[in-house]
Every structure is written in C-alpha cells, then in structure tokens.
Design an enzyme around this catalytic site. Structure first.
Site, PDB file in Angstrom:
ATOM      1  N   ARG A 152      -3.651  -6.017   5.412  1.00 28.69           N
ATOM      2  CA  ARG A 152      -2.589  -6.199   6.401  1.00 28.69           C
ATOM      3  C   ARG A 152      -3.065  -6.953   7.645  1.00 28.69           C
ATOM      4  O   ARG A 152      -2.245  -7.362   8.468  1.00 28.69           O
ATOM      5  CB  ARG A 152      -2.017  -4.829   6.834  1.00 28.69           C
ATOM      6  CG  ARG A 152      -1.421  -4.031   5.692  1.00 28.69           C
ATOM      7  CD  ARG A 152      -0.484  -2.972   6.225  1.00 28.69           C
ATOM      8  NE  ARG A 152       0.550  -3.579   7.043  1.00 28.69           N
ATOM      9  CZ  ARG A 152       1.386  -2.920   7.822  1.00 28.69           C
ATOM     10  NH1 ARG A 152       1.313  -1.613   7.871  1.00 28.69           N
ATOM     11  NH2 ARG A 152       2.290  -3.537   8.540  1.00 28.69           N
TER      12      ARG A 152
ATOM     13  N   LEU B 185       0.841  -1.204   0.000  1.00 29.18           N
ATOM     14  CA  LEU B 185       0.000   0.000   0.000  1.00 29.18           C
ATOM     15  C   LEU B 185       0.870   1.246   0.000  1.00 29.18           C
ATOM     16  O   LEU B 185       1.884   1.296   0.700  1.00 29.18           O
ATOM     17  CB  LEU B 185      -0.855   0.028   1.276  1.00 29.18           C
ATOM     18  CG  LEU B 185      -1.815  -1.138   1.497  1.00 29.18           C
ATOM     19  CD1 LEU B 185      -2.420  -1.043   2.895  1.00 29.18           C
ATOM     20  CD2 LEU B 185      -2.902  -1.131   0.433  1.00 29.18           C
TER      21      LEU B 185
ATOM     22  N   HIS C   6       0.070   8.181  10.211  1.00 29.99           N
ATOM     23  CA  HIS C   6       0.044   7.629  11.563  1.00 29.99           C
ATOM     24  C   HIS C   6       0.516   8.710  12.546  1.00 29.99           C
ATOM     25  O   HIS C   6       1.216   9.641  12.148  1.00 29.99           O
ATOM     26  CB  HIS C   6       1.036   6.464  11.688  1.00 29.99           C
ATOM     27  CG  HIS C   6       0.543   5.155  11.154  1.00 29.99           C
ATOM     28  ND1 HIS C   6       1.257   4.418  10.245  1.00 29.99           N
ATOM     29  CD2 HIS C   6      -0.568   4.429  11.423  1.00 29.99           C
ATOM     30  CE1 HIS C   6       0.597   3.296   9.976  1.00 29.99           C
ATOM     31  NE2 HIS C   6      -0.504   3.280  10.675  1.00 29.99           N
TER      32      HIS C   6
ATOM     33  N   CYS D  41       8.571   2.078  11.823  1.00 32.86           N
ATOM     34  CA  CYS D  41       7.652   1.003  11.379  1.00 32.86           C
ATOM     35  C   CYS D  41       8.354  -0.321  11.154  1.00 32.86           C
ATOM     36  O   CYS D  41       7.720  -1.363  11.167  1.00 32.86           O
ATOM     37  CB  CYS D  41       6.989   1.326  10.052  1.00 32.86           C
ATOM     38  SG  CYS D  41       6.601   2.989   9.779  1.00 32.86           S
TER      39      CYS D  41
HETATM   40  C1  CIR Z   1       0.898   0.712   4.919  1.00 35.69           C
HETATM   41  O1  CIR Z   1       0.257   1.484   4.198  1.00 35.69           O
HETATM   42  O2  CIR Z   1       0.375   0.091   5.831  1.00 35.69           O
HETATM   43  C2  CIR Z   1       2.374   0.519   4.640  1.00 35.69           C
HETATM   44  N1  CIR Z   1       2.639   0.699   3.245  1.00 35.69           N
HETATM   45  C3  CIR Z   1       3.202   1.470   5.455  1.00 35.69           C
HETATM   46  C4  CIR Z   1       3.054   1.265   6.940  1.00 35.69           C
HETATM   47  C5  CIR Z   1       3.884   2.206   7.714  1.00 35.69           C
HETATM   48  N2  CIR Z   1       3.801   1.939   9.094  1.00 35.69           N
HETATM   49  C6  CIR Z   1       3.943   2.856  10.036  1.00 35.69           C
HETATM   50  O3  CIR Z   1       4.033   4.028   9.741  1.00 35.69           O
HETATM   51  N3  CIR Z   1       3.905   2.440  11.291  1.00 35.69           N
END
Ligand code: CIR
Length: 253
Positions: A85, A18, A161, A248
């Site tokens: 996810r 994503l 986030h 992350c």
């Molecule tokens: C998402 O959209 O879930 C991933 N492409 C990126 C997640 C990033 N996670 C975070 O900032 N804790």
C-alpha cells in the site's frame, strides 16, 4: 465543520486486497454500488466530494484514509505500514497540493496509517498497531506539536487500527468497542458502548450534522440516535470483507 471529502473509486483489483477476515471474497459490482452510496451519504452531509479514479496497481487504494491526516492547519502524508500500500501516497501527495500549502510527511523508519489516528478537537490519539510503529507515532506527535495539537499514543492489543474500535462523535461522545471500553485514555469521555456482536459498527463517522453508520447494527444506530444525532446508514458488507471500516473510505476536511 467539514467542507470537503476525498474518496477513490474501486478498481477491479479491489477483490485482491489485503484482508484477515473470513467473510469471503468481496463482490466487485456490489462494492461499486456501495461505494456510490457512500459518496451520496457524504454529499448529504453537505460536503463537496472529490472522487479520484481507481488505481488498479493498488487493490486497497479505495481506503484513502490511511494515506493522510488532514487538519485545518496542515495536511500530513503518512507512510503506510503495509508494503503493498505504501505507493498509494505518491499520488495522494499531488492531490493534496490542490488543497493545502503546508504538507508534512512521516518518514521511514517511521510508519503510520491514517486509520490509527483519531482527532478530538485539538488533540490526537494515535494507535500503535501492525501498521503504525512508535517511530511513526513520535514523528506525528512532533509534527502536530508545531501546530498546537497534542498527541496521546495508545498501544493496541487486538484491533487492526485505532479507529476500528474508537471514534469521536463530537460533544464529548465517544463510540467505543472491545479493548477501548473503559480504557483509561478515554475516561473523560461520555462512552457509547458498542455491543460485542456489533463490533464492526464501532467505526462510524460524524459529518457535520449527521453520523454515518454501517447498515445492519441496530443497537449502535439506536444509541447514536438517542444522543440526538441524525443517522445515515450505508451498506458496508463488501468493505468489511477487506477489513475496511466506514471511515477508511474517505479523507474529510
Ligand atoms: C488493508 O489491510 O490495508 C485494507 N484491506 C483495509 C484498510 C482499512 N483501513 C482503515 O481501517 N483505515
């Protein structure tokens, strides 16, 4: 003090994850190299790193932070707000059983991503985002209340986030970007302000005696060094393309 970190290797499907960024497609080979360097940076901070195998079913599963919140008193398995996810938590639950006797769970209709949770000593800040809803945040507050932790819930305006734009460095120092600059919830902190053009570097990680910082953001790096911290830089370009910040990529405990 952190003793341990959990990360997950990148799969080839990582490039199909994503994203809302317009930075182009990530390069798998380059992302692998950057991920290895990230693991080395964690090790330099003195923690043992558990490296989970890649999971092609879940393109975003290298962003392990979203699947759990780890504290010295308990582990909490989240309920990630992105459908593609959500299944990532199934294996993470099992992994955490090796480290924790007490595991709590966020339950539907509550949704919560670990990226929306920032811990400051005995207090949590939880962002309401496209991934974390009020039901999830309230469940989190109730659960953590049992362990003596307080929780402040903060609706997000623009950030993906919570920790995309605010991160605690320790010693009352708070790194803040964008909508969190001078935010009333953070008025008691010494705010380290991230310049608009360096916004991505609002997500840095304090690990024991060091702060890990994304490479290429000289203003933020200097401000953190000026506070007396030892900075370790890591290349994050391929993760940035997938909306992933530095925090992350690991669970730290
Ligand atoms: C998402 O959209 O879930 C991933 N492409 C990126 C997640 C990033 N996670 C975070 O900032 N804790």
């Amino acid at each position: 003090m952190f003793n341990h970190a959990i990360v997950r290797k990148i799969g080839k499907s990582f490039v199909n994850g994503l994203t809302t960024s317009d930075l182009g497609n990530p390069n798998y080979e380059k992302a692998l190299v950057q991920h290895e360097a990230y693991v080395e940076a964690l090790k330099r901070c003195g923690v043992k790193v558990t490296v989970l195998e890649s999971d092609e079913r879940y393109p975003d599963s290298t962003f392990v932070e979203d699947t759990a919140v780890l504290t010295p008193k308990c582990a909490l398995v989240t309920n990630p707000g992105a459908e593609s996810r959500n299944g990532e938590i199934n294996e993470m639950k099992e992994v955490l059983k090796d480290f924790y006797d007490t595991i709590e769970y966020i339950q539907s209709p509550g949704m919560l991503d670990g990226g929306d949770v920032m811990q400051v000593e005995d207090h949590f800040y939880v962002g309401l985002s496209t991934r974390t809803n009020e039901a999830g945040a309230l469940q989190f507050k109730d659960i953590m209340g049992k362990y003596g932790y307080g929780t402040t819930i903060i609706p997000l305006k623009k950030f993906f986030h919570l920790k995309t734009g605010v991160n605690y460095l320790g010693d009352n120092n708070l790194l803040v970007a964008g909508e969190f600059i001078n935010h009333e919830a953070f008025s008691s902190f010494n705010q380290i302000i991230v310049k608009e053009e360096e916004e991505y570097s609002g997500n840095c990680v304090r690990m024991n005696d060091c702060v890990i910082v994304p490479k290429g953001f000289e203003g933020t790096k200097k401000k953190i060094e000026d506070l007396g911290y030892t900075v370790i830089e890591v290349e994050m370009t391929e993760f940035q393309k997938q909306d992933g910040g530095l925090s992350c990529l690991s669970l730290r405990f």
